[in-house]
Design a protein around this motif. Sequence first.
Motif, PDB file in Angstrom:
ATOM      1  N   VAL A 121       5.450   4.063 -12.501  1.00 21.49           N
ATOM      2  CA  VAL A 121       5.283   4.457 -11.673  1.00 21.49           C
ATOM      3  C   VAL A 121       5.904   4.609 -10.613  1.00 21.49           C
ATOM      4  N   LEU A 122       5.875   3.121  -9.707  1.00 20.90           N
ATOM      5  CA  LEU A 122       7.169   2.106  -9.267  1.00 20.90           C
ATOM      6  C   LEU A 122       8.288   3.044  -9.076  1.00 20.90           C
ATOM      7  N   TRP A 123       8.691   2.890 -10.166  1.00 20.00           N
ATOM      8  CA  TRP A 123      10.061   3.701 -10.231  1.00 20.00           C
ATOM      9  C   TRP A 123      10.011   4.810  -9.748  1.00 20.00           C
ATOM     10  N   SER A 124       9.616   5.272  -9.765  1.00 22.90           N
ATOM     11  CA  SER A 124       9.322   7.308 -10.078  1.00 22.90           C
ATOM     12  C   SER A 124       8.913   7.110  -8.477  1.00 22.90           C
ATOM     13  N   GLN A 125       8.200   6.629  -7.761  1.00 20.08           N
ATOM     14  CA  GLN A 125       7.937   7.216  -6.624  1.00 20.08           C
ATOM     15  C   GLN A 125       9.410   6.343  -5.605  1.00 20.08           C
ATOM     16  N   THR A 150       0.552  -1.346   0.036  1.00 20.21           N
ATOM     17  CA  THR A 150       0.006  -0.187   0.340  1.00 20.21           C
ATOM     18  C   THR A 150       0.979   0.743  -0.181  1.00 20.21           C
ATOM     19  N   VAL A 151       2.049   1.212   0.667  1.00 20.05           N
ATOM     20  CA  VAL A 151       2.887   1.929   0.385  1.00 20.05           C
ATOM     21  C   VAL A 151       4.678   2.351   0.141  1.00 20.05           C
ATOM     22  N   GLU A 172       0.161   2.590  -5.729  1.00 19.29           N
ATOM     23  CA  GLU A 172      -1.200   2.773  -6.906  1.00 19.29           C
ATOM     24  C   GLU A 172      -1.331   1.651  -7.996  1.00 19.29           C
ATOM     25  N   SER A 173      -2.550   1.087  -7.204  1.00 21.21           N
ATOM     26  CA  SER A 173      -2.534  -0.523  -7.910  1.00 21.21           C
ATOM     27  C   SER A 173      -3.847  -0.208  -9.032  1.00 21.21           C
TER      28      SER A 173
END
Length: 517
Positions: free
Chosen positions: A61-65, A24-25, A46-47
């Motif tokens: 998106v995960l890489w950016s986060q 989730t985070v 963001e799933s």
Amino acid sequence: MPCGQPDSGAAPARYVLGVDVGSTVVKCHVYDRAAAVRGSSYRKVESLYPHPGWVELDPEVLWSQFTGVIKEAVQAAGLHMRQIAGLGISTQRGTFITWHKKTGKPFHNFISWQDLRSAELVNSWNKSLLLKVIHVIFTVLHFLTGSDRYLAPSFLTFSTHQTSVKLSWIFKNIHEAEEAAKKNNCCFGTVDTWLLYRLTKGSVYATDYSNASSTGIFEPFTKCWNPTLCNLLSIPMSIYPPVKDTSFNFGSTDSEIFGVPIPITAVVADQQSAMFGECCFHPGDVKLTMGTGGFWNVNTGEHLFASRGSLYPLIGWKIGEEVVYLTEGSISDIGTAIKWAQDIELFTNVDETAEMAESIADSQGVCFIPGLQVSGDNPYLCASFMGLKPSTNRNHLVRAILESVAFRNKLLYDIIVKKVHIPLRTIRADGGVSNNSFVMQMTSDLINKKIEKPANADMSSLGAAFLAGLASGFWTDKKQLMKLKQIEAVFEPQKDSEEYRPAMDAWLKAMKHSPHW
């Protein structure tokens, strides 16, 4: 001066980063030598839900986060990147991606461990004659040799949580991945492997023993990717990364990403990382994580226990010659159910829930049935409330949800006591739901054991930082880490577990009725 830029006047490396990529985070903490948090950053995962039952993550998106929280945490600490001695990465387990070896381009989004697309395939395999034959063969081998290595395959069943069947689904349904694999151009990676690959601009392709063993494709007895299982599911053996120690110098981040290279000195699966963060270093030490799901982990030392039913063996971590094994049992939908209750406005703030539950004597016969039972083997079960009455109010519903967490903890604890033949020592709890005093106290009462709660609930981040700090020389050894441990609260049994018997019996009865819905 912008964060992440080289600074000739910067102090020497005196901090380590612990990043936890959860369900989730995504969070990053900057730790000093006393393991105190100097700076933090969080971003919500963001799933994506492209079809009913499918759960994916966009890799970009995960890489950016991931890179974003590192930059923000270091900046929040008022530091520069060159002051970071090491980076430890803890990741959700079983979530994976495949990509082209030469181009680095993914064939699909990350497929989450929560994804149910393989449900029909799982059902088909579990009913197959071939699986029954495998059971017979390995049962005979176990009987003849007495080796636990043959015990697990003798009752092998597939579930939707396992990476193996979902990976089989990929090669049946995504033509590009299948073709690339035939030419030895397909790479498989869990989240840690993908991040290592991206952080080093493709120069490091690896995973660690904790993440590998959590896929269900890696054989913990032989410490190798399982060729028998891969042949069974038609998964090419060429796709898997090399497996390295958990606390290990994997290389450094490309200097273009953070301004300077940062040593990557640990990658670890999140539950094993939390175990390490809790300093559960001795056989019999127990960790209870209550987050999105619930996980009971028992340190079994150098012994690998294979068991029928709700428990499964894992590699906790490997550091040099030391390999520590764990036995794990899991509970689905703990934090998920509480978040759902908040979404439908049963309460405003999660901190209210313990007070709401304690404000009434009992749930007035209301039982909450979670979406998945203790074993997590049936993806078709649905969540429900039973025993609703005209007098039922929000407090009763909230208490029923929280009671279901404690009841499931009790069921799994009893299984562990029965099947793990090691005297249990300290029980330590972490995860967001461990902040709920009602759940913690009720669990302590039901199992009749003391439960310690650390001052910092983000144990996966701390565990990754501890492992990274050991590899980089930031900390000396586990004895030093033990001295850094801080306990915030201790929950001791206050009620006889028999006082909960009527409520738990009613809940168990409701659980038996729920599969027939």
